[in-house]
Motif scaffolding. Sequence first.
Motif, PDB file in Angstrom:
ATOM      1  N   PHE A  67     -97.577   3.287  46.357  1.00  0.00           N
ATOM      2  CA  PHE A  67     -98.863   3.550  45.713  1.00  0.00           C
ATOM      3  C   PHE A  67    -100.057   3.427  46.660  1.00  0.00           C
ATOM      4  N   ILE A  68     -99.797   3.177  47.948  1.00  0.00           N
ATOM      5  CA  ILE A  68    -100.900   3.210  48.914  1.00  0.00           C
ATOM      6  C   ILE A  68    -101.436   4.639  49.046  1.00  0.00           C
ATOM      7  N   ARG A  69    -100.592   5.625  48.816  1.00  0.00           N
ATOM      8  CA  ARG A  69    -101.047   7.022  48.896  1.00  0.00           C
ATOM      9  C   ARG A  69    -102.087   7.347  47.837  1.00  0.00           C
ATOM     10  N   LEU A  70    -102.179   6.511  46.771  1.00  0.00           N
ATOM     11  CA  LEU A  70    -103.198   6.705  45.736  1.00  0.00           C
ATOM     12  C   LEU A  70    -104.485   5.943  46.047  1.00  0.00           C
ATOM     13  N   GLY A  71    -104.538   5.268  47.179  1.00  0.00           N
ATOM     14  CA  GLY A  71    -105.723   4.499  47.528  1.00  0.00           C
ATOM     15  C   GLY A  71    -105.684   3.085  46.998  1.00  0.00           C
ATOM     16  N   VAL A  72    -104.496   2.587  46.682  1.00  0.00           N
ATOM     17  CA  VAL A  72    -104.333   1.230  46.169  1.00  0.00           C
ATOM     18  C   VAL A  72    -103.698   0.387  47.260  1.00  0.00           C
ATOM     19  N   ILE A  73    -104.388  -0.673  47.666  1.00  0.00           N
ATOM     20  CA  ILE A  73    -103.913  -1.525  48.751  1.00  0.00           C
ATOM     21  C   ILE A  73    -103.280  -2.764  48.143  1.00  0.00           C
ATOM     22  N   PRO A  74    -101.962  -2.952  48.274  1.00  0.00           N
ATOM     23  CA  PRO A  74    -101.323  -4.100  47.635  1.00  0.00           C
ATOM     24  C   PRO A  74    -101.583  -5.395  48.386  1.00  0.00           C
ATOM     25  N   PHE A  75    -101.443  -6.475  47.652  1.00  0.00           N
ATOM     26  CA  PHE A  75    -101.446  -7.824  48.213  1.00  0.00           C
ATOM     27  C   PHE A  75    -102.753  -8.161  48.942  1.00  0.00           C
ATOM     28  N   ALA A  76    -103.835  -8.227  48.162  1.00  0.00           N
ATOM     29  CA  ALA A  76    -105.104  -8.709  48.706  1.00  0.00           C
ATOM     30  C   ALA A  76    -104.935 -10.166  49.120  1.00  0.00           C
ATOM     31  N   PRO A  77    -105.691 -10.629  50.121  1.00  0.00           N
ATOM     32  CA  PRO A  77    -105.535 -12.025  50.571  1.00  0.00           C
ATOM     33  C   PRO A  77    -105.761 -13.055  49.475  1.00  0.00           C
ATOM     34  N   GLY A  78    -106.573 -12.739  48.507  1.00  0.00           N
ATOM     35  CA  GLY A  78    -106.866 -13.666  47.411  1.00  0.00           C
ATOM     36  C   GLY A  78    -107.734 -12.989  46.373  1.00  0.00           C
ATOM     37  N   PRO A  79    -108.075 -13.680  45.299  1.00  0.00           N
ATOM     38  CA  PRO A  79    -108.863 -13.047  44.239  1.00  0.00           C
ATOM     39  C   PRO A  79    -110.280 -12.676  44.672  1.00  0.00           C
ATOM     40  N   ARG A  80    -110.832 -13.378  45.657  1.00  0.00           N
ATOM     41  CA  ARG A  80    -112.200 -13.083  46.087  1.00  0.00           C
ATOM     42  C   ARG A  80    -112.293 -11.788  46.895  1.00  0.00           C
ATOM     43  N   GLN A  81    -111.171 -11.246  47.325  1.00  0.00           N
ATOM     44  CA  GLN A  81    -111.155  -9.974  48.051  1.00  0.00           C
ATOM     45  C   GLN A  81    -110.545  -8.856  47.219  1.00  0.00           C
ATOM     46  N   ALA A  82    -110.259  -9.097  45.942  1.00  0.00           N
ATOM     47  CA  ALA A  82    -109.532  -8.123  45.118  1.00  0.00           C
ATOM     48  C   ALA A  82    -110.471  -7.399  44.147  1.00  0.00           C
ATOM     49  N   ASP A  83    -110.100  -6.155  43.843  1.00  0.00           N
ATOM     50  CA  ASP A  83    -110.810  -5.361  42.840  1.00  0.00           C
ATOM     51  C   ASP A  83    -109.995  -5.222  41.563  1.00  0.00           C
ATOM     52  N   LEU A  84    -108.672  -5.307  41.685  1.00  0.00           N
ATOM     53  CA  LEU A  84    -107.771  -5.048  40.566  1.00  0.00           C
ATOM     54  C   LEU A  84    -106.773  -6.187  40.446  1.00  0.00           C
TER      55      LEU A  84
END
Length: 200
Positions: A67-84
């Motif tokens: 799903f990176i091809r859809l512009g979704v980056i998995p496994f953000a470092p933590g909640p403060r760097q996440a959008d979803l």
Amino acid sequence: MDVGAPPPSRHVVDLPAPRIGALQKVAPAPARYLLNWGRTYSLWVFNFGLACCAIEFIATSMARHDFIRLGVIPFAPGPRQADLMVVSGTVSDKMAPAVQRLYEQMPDPKYVISFGSCANSGGPYWDSYCVTKGVDQIIPVDVYVPGCPPRPEALLQGIVKLQSKIAAESLTDRYGDPAAERRSLASRLTRPLLGRPGSA
């Protein structure tokens, strides 16, 4: 005069809290389109995996579905760097405050996908005394993905639905009063478990 005390201020101004999307009403339509486009295709994901659906989330992020091809980056470092936030699995009443706390740590604008039957409504454990009857009882949910467990293709469809929702949204409508939203989130966690004996 106390040496450690701050100097007295003559002009104390109480500024209102900044609002998300306050300037979006006056921004021209091409600028609004560009901002929504940027949010749509750069979603950093915070996976809150609680049970077996988390394995399907991991399968969706691997090379076969990618799903990176859809512009979704998995496994953000933590909640403060996440959008979803993707909530996958059974949310127990004991885990509910942690889910809410991590949701509140995410910066605005933030989105939530409820992934699987347990996260949607409690699933096969809906009548258990310790299971929250859906993650939407404690945090707002944007997209529901049904299934027990859902296939990776279902999560891909949920992401595409969320992206179309982001592309057409107005942040002013979404974040009218953030303080009222925080108060309502806190009140959801303080519901009584049992009534008093003899009360109707």
